[in-house]
Design a protein around this motif. Structure first.
Motif, PDB file in Angstrom:
ATOM      1  N   ILE A  40      -9.686   5.737   0.732  1.00 50.33           N
ATOM      2  CA  ILE A  40      -9.063   4.939  -0.338  1.00 50.33           C
ATOM      3  C   ILE A  40      -9.527   5.455  -1.706  1.00 50.33           C
ATOM      4  O   ILE A  40      -8.745   5.609  -2.638  1.00 50.33           O
ATOM      5  CB  ILE A  40      -9.420   3.434  -0.185  1.00 50.33           C
ATOM      6  CG1 ILE A  40      -8.877   2.871   1.138  1.00 50.33           C
ATOM      7  CG2 ILE A  40      -8.935   2.613  -1.377  1.00 50.33           C
ATOM      8  CD1 ILE A  40      -7.391   2.674   1.203  1.00 50.33           C
ATOM      9  N   LYS A  41     -10.819   5.768  -1.785  1.00 53.11           N
ATOM     10  CA  LYS A  41     -11.361   6.284  -3.046  1.00 53.11           C
ATOM     11  C   LYS A  41     -10.698   7.606  -3.436  1.00 53.11           C
ATOM     12  O   LYS A  41     -10.353   7.834  -4.587  1.00 53.11           O
ATOM     13  CB  LYS A  41     -12.872   6.511  -2.878  1.00 53.11           C
ATOM     14  CG  LYS A  41     -13.707   5.684  -3.837  1.00 53.11           C
ATOM     15  CD  LYS A  41     -15.148   6.141  -3.785  1.00 53.11           C
ATOM     16  CE  LYS A  41     -16.045   4.962  -3.480  1.00 53.11           C
ATOM     17  NZ  LYS A  41     -17.372   5.339  -3.017  1.00 53.11           N
ATOM     18  N   ARG A  67      -7.228   6.918  -4.699  1.00 50.73           N
ATOM     19  CA  ARG A  67      -7.253   6.302  -6.038  1.00 50.73           C
ATOM     20  C   ARG A  67      -7.579   7.342  -7.114  1.00 50.73           C
ATOM     21  O   ARG A  67      -6.998   7.341  -8.185  1.00 50.73           O
ATOM     22  CB  ARG A  67      -8.280   5.178  -6.089  1.00 50.73           C
ATOM     23  CG  ARG A  67      -7.877   3.937  -5.282  1.00 50.73           C
ATOM     24  CD  ARG A  67      -8.602   2.728  -5.830  1.00 50.73           C
ATOM     25  NE  ARG A  67      -8.490   1.536  -5.018  1.00 50.73           N
ATOM     26  CZ  ARG A  67      -7.426   0.731  -4.997  1.00 50.73           C
ATOM     27  NH1 ARG A  67      -6.376   1.021  -5.730  1.00 50.73           N
ATOM     28  NH2 ARG A  67      -7.418  -0.355  -4.239  1.00 50.73           N
ATOM     29  N   ARG A  68      -8.536   8.225  -6.784  1.00 48.50           N
ATOM     30  CA  ARG A  68      -8.921   9.238  -7.752  1.00 48.50           C
ATOM     31  C   ARG A  68      -7.739  10.179  -8.042  1.00 48.50           C
ATOM     32  O   ARG A  68      -7.442  10.500  -9.186  1.00 48.50           O
ATOM     33  CB  ARG A  68     -10.125  10.046  -7.229  1.00 48.50           C
ATOM     34  CG  ARG A  68     -10.786  10.878  -8.314  1.00 48.50           C
ATOM     35  CD  ARG A  68     -12.004  11.650  -7.812  1.00 48.50           C
ATOM     36  NE  ARG A  68     -12.782  10.915  -6.837  1.00 48.50           N
ATOM     37  CZ  ARG A  68     -13.066  11.369  -5.610  1.00 48.50           C
ATOM     38  NH1 ARG A  68     -12.644  12.549  -5.214  1.00 48.50           N
ATOM     39  NH2 ARG A  68     -13.797  10.646  -4.785  1.00 48.50           N
ATOM     40  N   ALA A  69      -7.059  10.588  -6.965  1.00 45.52           N
ATOM     41  CA  ALA A  69      -5.922  11.494  -7.137  1.00 45.52           C
ATOM     42  C   ALA A  69      -4.840  10.833  -7.994  1.00 45.52           C
ATOM     43  O   ALA A  69      -4.242  11.468  -8.865  1.00 45.52           O
ATOM     44  CB  ALA A  69      -5.364  11.884  -5.773  1.00 45.52           C
ATOM     45  N   ILE A  70      -4.622   9.555  -7.761  1.00 48.32           N
ATOM     46  CA  ILE A  70      -3.606   8.845  -8.540  1.00 48.32           C
ATOM     47  C   ILE A  70      -4.044   8.732 -10.000  1.00 48.32           C
ATOM     48  O   ILE A  70      -3.276   9.010 -10.922  1.00 48.32           O
ATOM     49  CB  ILE A  70      -3.330   7.443  -7.938  1.00 48.32           C
ATOM     50  CG1 ILE A  70      -2.605   7.616  -6.592  1.00 48.32           C
ATOM     51  CG2 ILE A  70      -2.505   6.580  -8.891  1.00 48.32           C
ATOM     52  CD1 ILE A  70      -2.392   6.327  -5.825  1.00 48.32           C
ATOM     53  N   ARG A  71      -5.295   8.361 -10.181  1.00 44.08           N
ATOM     54  CA  ARG A  71      -5.816   8.236 -11.545  1.00 44.08           C
ATOM     55  C   ARG A  71      -5.659   9.549 -12.308  1.00 44.08           C
ATOM     56  O   ARG A  71      -5.360   9.570 -13.486  1.00 44.08           O
ATOM     57  CB  ARG A  71      -7.295   7.846 -11.474  1.00 44.08           C
ATOM     58  CG  ARG A  71      -7.698   6.846 -12.539  1.00 44.08           C
ATOM     59  CD  ARG A  71      -9.145   6.428 -12.364  1.00 44.08           C
ATOM     60  NE  ARG A  71      -9.405   5.736 -11.124  1.00 44.08           N
ATOM     61  CZ  ARG A  71     -10.348   6.070 -10.238  1.00 44.08           C
ATOM     62  NH1 ARG A  71     -11.133   7.108 -10.438  1.00 44.08           N
ATOM     63  NH2 ARG A  71     -10.529   5.370  -9.149  1.00 44.08           N
ATOM     64  N   ILE A  98      -2.680   1.827   5.018  1.00 44.58           N
ATOM     65  CA  ILE A  98      -3.339   2.230   3.766  1.00 44.58           C
ATOM     66  C   ILE A  98      -2.416   1.954   2.578  1.00 44.58           C
ATOM     67  O   ILE A  98      -2.841   1.451   1.532  1.00 44.58           O
ATOM     68  CB  ILE A  98      -3.766   3.719   3.827  1.00 44.58           C
ATOM     69  CG1 ILE A  98      -4.960   3.858   4.778  1.00 44.58           C
ATOM     70  CG2 ILE A  98      -4.102   4.257   2.441  1.00 44.58           C
ATOM     71  CD1 ILE A  98      -5.405   5.279   5.026  1.00 44.58           C
ATOM     72  N   MET A  99      -1.136   2.256   2.754  1.00 43.30           N
ATOM     73  CA  MET A  99      -0.178   1.984   1.667  1.00 43.30           C
ATOM     74  C   MET A  99      -0.127   0.484   1.354  1.00 43.30           C
ATOM     75  O   MET A  99      -0.126   0.083   0.193  1.00 43.30           O
ATOM     76  CB  MET A  99       1.208   2.483   2.059  1.00 43.30           C
ATOM     77  CG  MET A  99       1.339   3.994   1.974  1.00 43.30           C
ATOM     78  SD  MET A  99       3.032   4.495   2.346  1.00 43.30           S
ATOM     79  CE  MET A  99       3.091   6.072   1.480  1.00 43.30           C
ATOM     80  N   ASP A 154      -5.911  14.232   3.544  1.00 45.08           N
ATOM     81  CA  ASP A 154      -5.962  13.947   4.985  1.00 45.08           C
ATOM     82  C   ASP A 154      -6.577  12.584   5.226  1.00 45.08           C
ATOM     83  O   ASP A 154      -7.524  12.198   4.554  1.00 45.08           O
ATOM     84  CB  ASP A 154      -6.845  14.974   5.699  1.00 45.08           C
ATOM     85  CG  ASP A 154      -6.192  16.335   5.732  1.00 45.08           C
ATOM     86  OD1 ASP A 154      -4.982  16.399   6.010  1.00 45.08           O
ATOM     87  OD2 ASP A 154      -6.899  17.331   5.471  1.00 45.08           O
ATOM     88  N   VAL A 155      -6.041  11.884   6.207  1.00 42.11           N
ATOM     89  CA  VAL A 155      -6.672  10.633   6.640  1.00 42.11           C
ATOM     90  C   VAL A 155      -7.425  10.966   7.926  1.00 42.11           C
ATOM     91  O   VAL A 155      -6.814  11.240   8.952  1.00 42.11           O
ATOM     92  CB  VAL A 155      -5.634   9.540   6.948  1.00 42.11           C
ATOM     93  CG1 VAL A 155      -6.327   8.231   7.314  1.00 42.11           C
ATOM     94  CG2 VAL A 155      -4.705   9.337   5.767  1.00 42.11           C
TER      95      VAL A 155
END
Ligand SMILES: Nc1ncnc2c1ncn2[C@@H]1O[C@H](COP(=O)(O)OP(=O)(O)OP(=O)(O)O)[C@@H](O)[C@H]1O
Ligand SMILES: [Mg+2]
Length: 395
Positions: free
Chosen positions: A21-22, A25-29, A47-48, A223-224
């Protein structure tokens, strides 16, 4: 936490996976367009849902699932429908922030095409006829998010691409990818609209088949992974403790090691059967009872869960050499600890499939059937659960 098997989970049924999740979030940020990559049933949709339910300040999530979409228009229609119908859009609409000159016409046009209830009263001027894709792009460009970000989650994106390929051919599939790439990298959307995509079939093998790798090279692929043993123990405990099952840590680890590929889904199946054994034979659960629970996973009543894997595989395999190659390969792999790459190649030759087998093999890796051994010389089944199931019901 309820033990929900089969459907994607949300809310308190979601077992937290802070690392992945982190990373997302980082990639989105950082403004990336993200592709969430993982085999079937690893938890992509969950996850979504988790991200949508827990937005960071300024983030507005919209979830769309495009599994049955098989055309370019259909794809943008579905996205438009979800964006217009979303809470985020409704809120912005009510405060009047999004309504700009000409924007109402656009909404009207899109809503006519996608047929969703409109936000407020609108004029009936249909305006000029433009494509749904252009309208949708304009809609996103005009959205005023007051410094916030719209993140559009597209679940089963890869299926859409595959559907378009099957129905309309390679050129159209490439045109679809091209158009979507333009949208994702539209300069006017930078910083305020982003996409997070996923799919249950491998994007890379599919795009390779289309000879269009350049069209996805700007996606940030995340990757998950499977759960770690500690995470799996923790999840397992949360599921069985509420049923008053007594089982010591050593036995929990013993039974989890039998799965070998620690996906939440498999841990949940096992927890369900451990609870069943607890109810029929009582606690504490020792290794013998744990073995019994493991065997029960392959009971007829659980067949539907595994058929979901196999159905997807069957749908994609071409009858003839590809089908025969895959079946013989998985039959062989199901009966040995590891299968040498040389043997895999020989099998491809045997089925007159030698020049194409690599892409098929990549899909099997992506689907979660097989993985490469650490020294890279062989393949093995990912999960002993899938392996046993294959032997029992398919092979
Ligand atoms: N974080 C999680 N917490 C609890 N359960 C989970 C979690 N992730 C996955 N699961 C379980 O695994 C199953 C599959 O999850 P999900 O549908 O999210 O996976 P997926 O990768 O989207 O699958 P598919 O490839 O079939 O679309 C769910 O039924 C759920 O029981
Ligand atoms: Mg899913």
């Amino acid at each position: 936490m309820r033990n929900i098997i089969g459907q994607a989970v949300s809310g308190s049924d979601f077992f937290d996976r802070p690392q992945v999740i982190k990373r997302i979030r980082r990639a989105i940020r950082n403004g990336n367009q993200v592709y969430l990559s993982a085999p079937r049933r690893v938890g992509k949709t969950s996850i979504m849902h988790h991200l949508s339910d827990n937005p960071e300040p300024g983030e507005h999530y919209v979830y769309a699932i495009t599994q049955s979409v098989d055309s370019l228009d259909g794809f943008y229609k579905e996205l438009a429908k979800q964006v217009i119908g979303s809470d985020a859009f409704g809120r912005l609409g009510r405060t009047g922030k999004t309504i700009k000159n000409g924007f109402t016409d656009l909404l009207q046009r899109i809503s006519l095409k996608v047929n969703v209830p409109m936000v407020g009263e609108l004029s009936l001027d249909k305006g000029t006829q433009t494509s749904i894709q252009t309208d949708f792009t304009t809609l996103l460009e005009e959205l005023d998010l007051e410094g916030g970000k719209l993140i559009i989650l597209v679940d089963e994106f890869t299926e859409t691409l595959d559907n378009i390929l099957i129905k309309h051919g390679k050129q159209e599939a490439k045109r679809f990818l091209q158009s979507f790439r333009e949208l994702m990298h539209n300069r006017k959307l930078t910083g305020h609209v982003q996409f997070l995509l996923t799919g249950s079939i491998g994007l890379q093998p599919l795009v390779k088949k289309l000879e269009a790798t350049d069209l996805i090279n700007q996606l940030n692929i995340i990757d998950v992974p499977a759960l770690t043993e500690d995470e799996a123990c923790h999840l397992f405990r949360q599921l069985v403790d509420q049923e008053d099952v007594t089982i010591d840590d050593e036995t929990v680890r013993y039974i989890l090691r039998k799965i070998d590929w620690l996906m939440p889904f498999h841990v949940q199946l096992l927890a369900l059967e451990v609870i069943d054994v607890h109810e029929s034979a009582g606690s504490p659960i020792d290794q013998r009872k744990a073995d019994k629970a493991f065997d029960q996973v392959f009971h007829q009543r659980n067949k539907i869960y595994f058929e979901q894997y196999y159905d997807r595989l069957k749908k994609r395999l071409e009858l003839g050499p590809e089908y025969q190659f895959v079946h013989e390969l998985l039959n062989r792999a199901a009966n040995v600890p590891t299968l040498d790459k040389a043997i895999v190649h020989d099998l491809a030759v045997k089925h007159a499939f030698a020049d194409q087998y690599k892409a098929t093999l990549e899909s099997l890796l992506y689907d979660g059937y097989l993985h490469e051994t650490a020294d890279g010389s062989a393949y093995r089944f990912n999960s002993s659960i899938l392996k046993t199931w294959w032997k029992k019901y398919v092979g």
